[in-house]
Design a protein around this motif. Structure first.
Motif, short mmCIF file in Angstrom:
data_model
loop_
_atom_site.label_atom_id
_atom_site.label_comp_id
_atom_site.label_asym_id
_atom_site.label_seq_id
_atom_site.Cartn_x
_atom_site.Cartn_y
_atom_site.Cartn_z
N GLU A 233 1.04 -1.11 0.18
CA GLU A 233 -0.08 -0.01 0.14
C GLU A 233 0.90 1.07 0.04
N PRO A 234 0.49 2.24 -0.62
CA PRO A 234 1.13 3.61 -0.52
C PRO A 234 1.36 4.02 0.84
N ARG B 231 1.32 6.61 3.56
CA ARG B 231 0.53 7.80 3.87
C ARG B 231 0.76 8.39 5.00
N PRO B 232 1.37 9.69 4.69
CA PRO B 232 1.38 10.49 6.44
C PRO B 232 0.65 10.18 7.44
N SER B 233 1.21 10.14 8.39
CA SER B 233 0.32 9.96 9.82
C SER B 233 -0.50 11.10 10.04
N THR B 234 -1.63 10.57 10.47
CA THR B 234 -2.72 12.07 10.57
C THR B 234 -2.69 12.55 12.15
#
Length: 94
Positions: A20-21, A23-26
């Protein structure tokens, strides 16, 4: 001698699923920035003033020194003009 064509062997392992790409953490980490204290600001101002002061010209140009420079430049220009005039007089006429 027999010539055989080799092909890339197929993997016997099952294929892995595509990753999976990323993703920056939220979740954001709140960081409290350090504010500059009064002492820090004074030290910065003094440092900038010292650097500015150290980059000043070492010897102040005095008025008589400036006048000598101007006279020297004018005499150089006059000498060059005389040399040019003498060179032009030495050229043969057209």
């Amino acid at each position: 001698m027999s010539t055989t064509m080799t092909t890339h062997p197929m993997s016997t392992q099952p294929r892995r699923p595509e990753a999976e790409p990323i993703r920056p953490s939220t979740r954001r980490v709140a960081r409290r920035g350090r504010t500059a204290s009064l002492i820090d600001r004074i030290a910065l101002a003094v440092g900038v003033a010292l650097v500015t002061w150290s980059r000043r010209p070492r010897i102040a140009d005095r008025r008589d020194e400036l006048e000598r420079r101007v006279h020297r430049r004018m005499s150089d220009e006059q000498r060059e003009a005389r040399q040019l005039k003498l060179m032009l007089q030495c050229l043969p006429p057209r």
